[in-house]
Every structure is written in C-alpha cells, then in structure tokens.
Design an enzyme around this catalytic site. Structure first.
Site, mmCIF file in Angstrom:
data_model
loop_
_atom_site.group_PDB
_atom_site.id
_atom_site.type_symbol
_atom_site.label_atom_id
_atom_site.label_comp_id
_atom_site.label_asym_id
_atom_site.label_seq_id
_atom_site.Cartn_x
_atom_site.Cartn_y
_atom_site.Cartn_z
ATOM 1 N N GLN A 73 0.768 -1.255 0.000
ATOM 2 C CA GLN A 73 0.000 0.000 0.000
ATOM 3 C C GLN A 73 0.797 1.302 0.000
ATOM 4 O O GLN A 73 0.464 2.238 -0.731
ATOM 5 C CB GLN A 73 -0.945 0.018 1.211
ATOM 6 C CG GLN A 73 -1.866 1.214 1.194
ATOM 7 C CD GLN A 73 -2.784 1.342 2.395
ATOM 8 O OE1 GLN A 73 -3.339 2.385 2.640
ATOM 9 N NE2 GLN A 73 -2.973 0.283 3.164
ATOM 10 N N SER A 74 1.842 1.366 0.841
ATOM 11 C CA SER A 74 2.485 2.671 1.038
ATOM 12 C C SER A 74 3.058 3.231 -0.266
ATOM 13 O O SER A 74 2.732 4.350 -0.671
ATOM 14 C CB SER A 74 3.572 2.567 2.102
ATOM 15 O OG SER A 74 4.584 1.684 1.662
ATOM 16 N N ASP B 9 0.578 3.701 6.030
ATOM 17 C CA ASP B 9 0.840 3.358 4.625
ATOM 18 C C ASP B 9 0.545 4.529 3.690
ATOM 19 O O ASP B 9 1.445 5.107 3.085
ATOM 20 C CB ASP B 9 -0.030 2.168 4.218
ATOM 21 C CG ASP B 9 0.554 0.846 4.692
ATOM 22 O OD1 ASP B 9 1.759 0.806 4.958
ATOM 23 O OD2 ASP B 9 -0.193 -0.131 4.783
ATOM 24 N N GLY C 267 -8.079 23.643 20.318
ATOM 25 C CA GLY C 267 -8.472 24.673 21.271
ATOM 26 C C GLY C 267 -9.979 24.823 21.414
ATOM 27 O O GLY C 267 -10.455 25.526 22.307
ATOM 28 N N GLN C 268 -10.751 24.208 20.518
ATOM 29 C CA GLN C 268 -12.214 24.313 20.572
ATOM 30 C C GLN C 268 -12.761 22.942 20.941
ATOM 31 O O GLN C 268 -12.711 22.026 20.124
ATOM 32 C CB GLN C 268 -12.771 24.747 19.202
ATOM 33 C CG GLN C 268 -12.114 25.973 18.604
ATOM 34 C CD GLN C 268 -12.497 27.268 19.303
ATOM 35 O OE1 GLN C 268 -13.353 27.290 20.203
ATOM 36 N NE2 GLN C 268 -11.866 28.365 18.916
#
Ligand code: COA
Length: 473
Positions: A64-65, A215, A295-296
């Site tokens: 895959q990679s 991957d 931060g939210q």
C-alpha cells in the site's frame, strides 16, 4: 578568394552581433517572465496537459504505502511503469479477493493509471532491462523490506552511476536506528509513531485507526519528497535519495500529541474531558476518546436513530465565537451570561455535562437535519458518514473524489480519485493494469526493442515465472 574570406568574416561578425542581440533580448524577456519561466500559456485552463506530463517513474512498489505514492503521481500525469514479479505480481492482486480470479480491490484501488511490466529482477536479462529502464526514467520508487533493492544489485551507487539524474525514493518502516532492518506494516507504524497510544478511550487498550496513516500517509509524504527532489534537480542536474520512514510519517501526523506531551510538564491538559472528570493525568499523553484535540472542545453526540444505526452520530464543536448561537439553538439561552458557562475557561471542567445537554437536543433529529440546522448558525459540526453513504454521495462523484472505473475482469468498481485538485491539470484516473499488460508495449515504445529482440528476451525467461520444480517421486 580574399573577397570570399572577407565576406565570411563579415557574415561571422554579423551573426555574432545578431546572436548577442538575441541573448540580450532573451535575458530581457526572461526577466519580464520571471526567472526564465516560459510565457504564460494561452490555452484554456485544463487544456495545457497534465502537471507531471513527461515524468517517467520506475515503480518498484507493492502493497500500500509505495503504490499510494505512485498512483497519485500517475493521476497527475506521470507515466508510471510498475515492475512486477512474473507469474505473481504485487501480492495484493490476490489478497482480500471478492471476485474469483479477478484482481482484488486492494490492488485495483492503489494501482490505477499505471502500466504493468513483468520482469524477473534476479534474472541476468531482467537486470539488463532494468538498467535500461533506469536510464530512461526520472524516479525509482520502492518500498521493499530493508536491503531487498541492494540484493537485486540495484544499490544507490549503481543507480546513480547508471543515471546520475535519477531520484531514488523509498518507504521503510523505520529510519536509521535500532529498528531500521525491521519489516513494517500499517499498524506497526501506527503503534510506533505515537498514534495508537493516544487513540481510543482512556479505560480501553490502545487503538489503531481506520485511516491508513502509516501506509497511505507515508506514501503522501514520499510524493512530496519526490516533488522537492525533482525541483532541486532542475538546479543541480543530479538525483538524490528520498527516504520516508513510516514511523516518522505517523509521528508527523500525530504531532499535536507530542505538543501535548510537552504541555503536560506544565500542568493538566484542561481541554481533555479527563480534566473535568477529576481524573489525574499520568506521565504520558492519555487516550482522549473523541475529545477534539484542539483549542475548541468537541465530542461525538447521538442523533435520532442511534439505537439501530451505528453511524447516527454527529461531531459537534463548541466553538467559542458561536457559543451564544449554540445556547440559543439547544434551548439554554441563560448559559450565554451565566458565569458558570459564559467563558471557555469556565466551561472546560463541565464539558461532559455540556455535551450531554447538546446530545439531548441532537437526539431529536437525524444527523443531516442537525448538520443543516447548526450550519445555519455557523456552528461547526459534521455527520458521521458511513462508507455506504460516502460511496453513494453524488457530490463526491461530481468532484472526481470518488470515481467509477471499468475493469476487464472484475467489471465496474469505485476508486478514490485525486484528492488534490489542480485547476490546470485534470486528474487522469484510469483502471489498474492486468499483470504484465504493458510488457510488450514498454519494451517496444519506451526501450526501443525490436520485435526479434523482444522474442529473444521472452525466450530467455526474464519475463516469465520460473518453471515449477517437479516434486521428487
Ligand atoms: N523479481 C524478482 N524478485 C522480486 C521482484 C521481481 N520483480 N520483486 C520483488 N522481488 C523479491 C525481492 O527481491 C525480495 O527478495 P529477497 O528478500 O530474497 O531479496 C522479495 O521479493 C520480497 O520482498 P520484500 O519487500 O521483503 O517483501 P515481503 O513480502 O517479505 O515484505 C513488507 C513485505 C511490506 C513487510 C516489506 O516489503 C517492508 O517492510 N517494506 C517497507 C515498509 C513498507 O512499505 N511497509 C508497508 C507496506 S504497505
């Protein structure tokens, strides 16, 4: 004779003057066009070819990679020549098969728009063909186990000597260090790159994610490395090695957790719901369930139908600037001014309770109705989409993010097109090749072999699987 000599001298002087004028003019026009770039094309956008037209990739990738990287480059116009072992090919052709005797979706969805050539890289004639391919290609991409490319005789020194301009791009599991010789698959990288220890719920074990950050994530990093090396080659004229270790790629994607590891030295991570629950922090960044990580504060809340539909959920973000709107919509207007709720700091210890109240509200409507309603008020949120919903989503089809292609042995299938949209380079998304489908074509058109030579190569056995050894009686 003297007259002719004089005329010649005159002509040479005139030509020299003319070419000097040309150089000056060229320099001026280069200046006008900015660093020697050609004049802007007059062709309509999308009609000036593809971004990577002319780039040829020797694709030695599998699983895959690596294939993720070369498929993207192919979508952008590169001519990707996938070298596969005769008789077998990329192992994924036969893995997770859903249609008997047809290449699996595992393979077809990672190898679109490429050409396939079978070569036994350990056969002397195979080595000869590979050397010719090295001479004509710009980039060699591989993700073999450590040392495998060298064992084929394709060391960096050999490749660089054969074609000093070639870029050699590799995915490995680990960079130099104690684990550099190890074979690595997706989930090993997720674990070693810091993702698994920070994913999941605090009470449960580490979790791997469905997104293939080890991957496909590393394949993306590699594509960027190749582009940078090609750009530098324009100046230096020479290739270089590009190495992306999967551990590094995962860590790069999990960098916010390394941020939090350092913050932990200065006190508890107040945006983690663990803080509000009064659970003390340990020495390392904990798993934070569906906390937003930013931060939210955010969380996943149930929507109508959650009892029967595992994906009837919405991700909801209590973004500070729209807190007033959130309070109005969910029916808690007093929270706008109540000092217990009015500021982000005051809300941090109560996140669990706040999201429980929001959930009470979202459970009265389905996730799409909730999405529509909250978006009217600019409140960031997102429905949890199942793969079925994504496969059927028409807007993804019209942008070319999900593409249906036709395959000679398996029929129509869906693939993910190019997620990177270039306004002047339409994506070239085609089906994956059959094993060795383009062997003859590549030998003839790319390497210039004549028919008789191709026949000789075929006779040598370099393009076919070695005969099976007869079992001793
Ligand atoms: N002709 C002849 N031999 C070929 C060939 C060809 N065209 N193509 C491959 N081979 C051989 C290789 O030379 C190697 O032989 P050797 O070990 O005897 O030298 C052999 O096939 C197998 O290669 P290898 O890469 O070791 O495959 P594997 O199936 O044992 O391991 C991985 C698979 C993915 C674990 C390993 O390749 C790896 O760690 N890759 C780097 C990290 C990576 O990309 N992992 C994620 C994959 S999605």
């Amino acid at each position: 004779m003297a007259k002719r000599k004089k005329a010649k001298k005159h002509r040479t002087k005139a030509t020299a003057k003319k070419s000097a004028r040309k150089v000056v003019k060229l320099a001026a026009s280069k200046k006008a066009n900015g660093n020697g770039l050609p004049r802007p094309s007059n062709k309509p956008y999308g009609m000036a070819g593809r971004a990577l037209d002319g780039l040829r990739i020797l694709d030695f990738t599998h699983v895959q990679s690596g294939p993720t990287c070369t498929q993207l480059l192919a979508y952008m116009g590169a001519d990707v020549l996938k070298v596969e072992r005769p008789g077998a090919g990329d192992i994924t052709r036969g893995q997770l098969r859903d249609v008997p005797n047809a290449d699996s979706l595992y393979f077809t969805m990672l190898n679109g728009s490429k050409r396939s050539i079978t070569i036994d890289s350990k056969h002397p004639k195979g080595t000869e063909i590979l050397n010719r391919l090295i001479k004509t290609c710009d980039v060699l991409v591989e993700n073999f186990a450590p040392g495998a490319l060298d064992r084929m005789g394709l060391t960096w020194e050999h490749i660089h000597k054969t074609n000093p301009r070639m870029i050699v791009a590799s995915v490995k599991g680990f960079g130099p260090g104690p684990y550099e010789d190890c074979k690595v698959y997706e989930n090993v990288a997720q674990c070693a790159g810091g993702s698994a220890s920070t994913t999941g719920f605090r009470e449960g074990p580490p979790l791997v994610t469905g997104a293939q950050i080890g991957d496909s994530g590393t394949g993306l990093h590699l594509a960027l490395g190749i582009m940078a090396a090609l750009y530098q080659r324009n100046r230096t004229g020479r290739g270089q090695k590009v190495l992306c270790a999967m551990q590094d790629g995962v860590l790069n994607l999990a960098r916010v957790k390394l941020r939090d590891q350092q913050r932990l030295a200065h006190g508890p991570l107040t945006e983690y719901s663990q803080y509000g629950e009064g659970v003390p922090f340990g020495k390392a960044v904990p798993r934070a369930g569906n906390d937003s990580g930013g931060g939210q504060p955010g969380w996943i809340v149930k929507c109508k139908g959650w009892e029967n539909d595992p994906d009837a959920y919405l991700y909801f973000i209590t973004q500070a600037p729209v807190w007033g709107a959130i309070c109005d919509v969910i029916g808690e207007p007093s929270w706008k001014t109540d000092p217990e709720y009015a500021t982000p700091k005051a809300r941090l210890p109560k996140l669990k309770q706040i999201f429980a109240r929001i959930e009470q509200f979202t459970m009265t409507m389905d996730k799409f109705e909730a999405m529509d309603l909250f978006n009217k008020h600019d409140i960031p949120c997102g429905p949890i989409l199942s793969m079925k919903e994504i496969a059927e989503e028409q807007s993804l089809r019209s942008t070319g993010t999900v593409v249906e292609v036709d395959h000679p042995t398996r029929g129509k299938y869906l693939t993910v097109g190019n997620p990177i949209k270039l306004s002047d380079s339409p994506a070239d998304v085609r089906r994956s090749p059959l094993l060795g489908e383009h062997t003859d074509e590549i030998l003839k058109d790319v390497l210039g072999f004549k028919a008789a030579e191709i026949a000789e190569i075929k006779n040598s056995g370099a393009l076919s699987a070695p005969p099976k050894k007869e079992k001793a009686a």
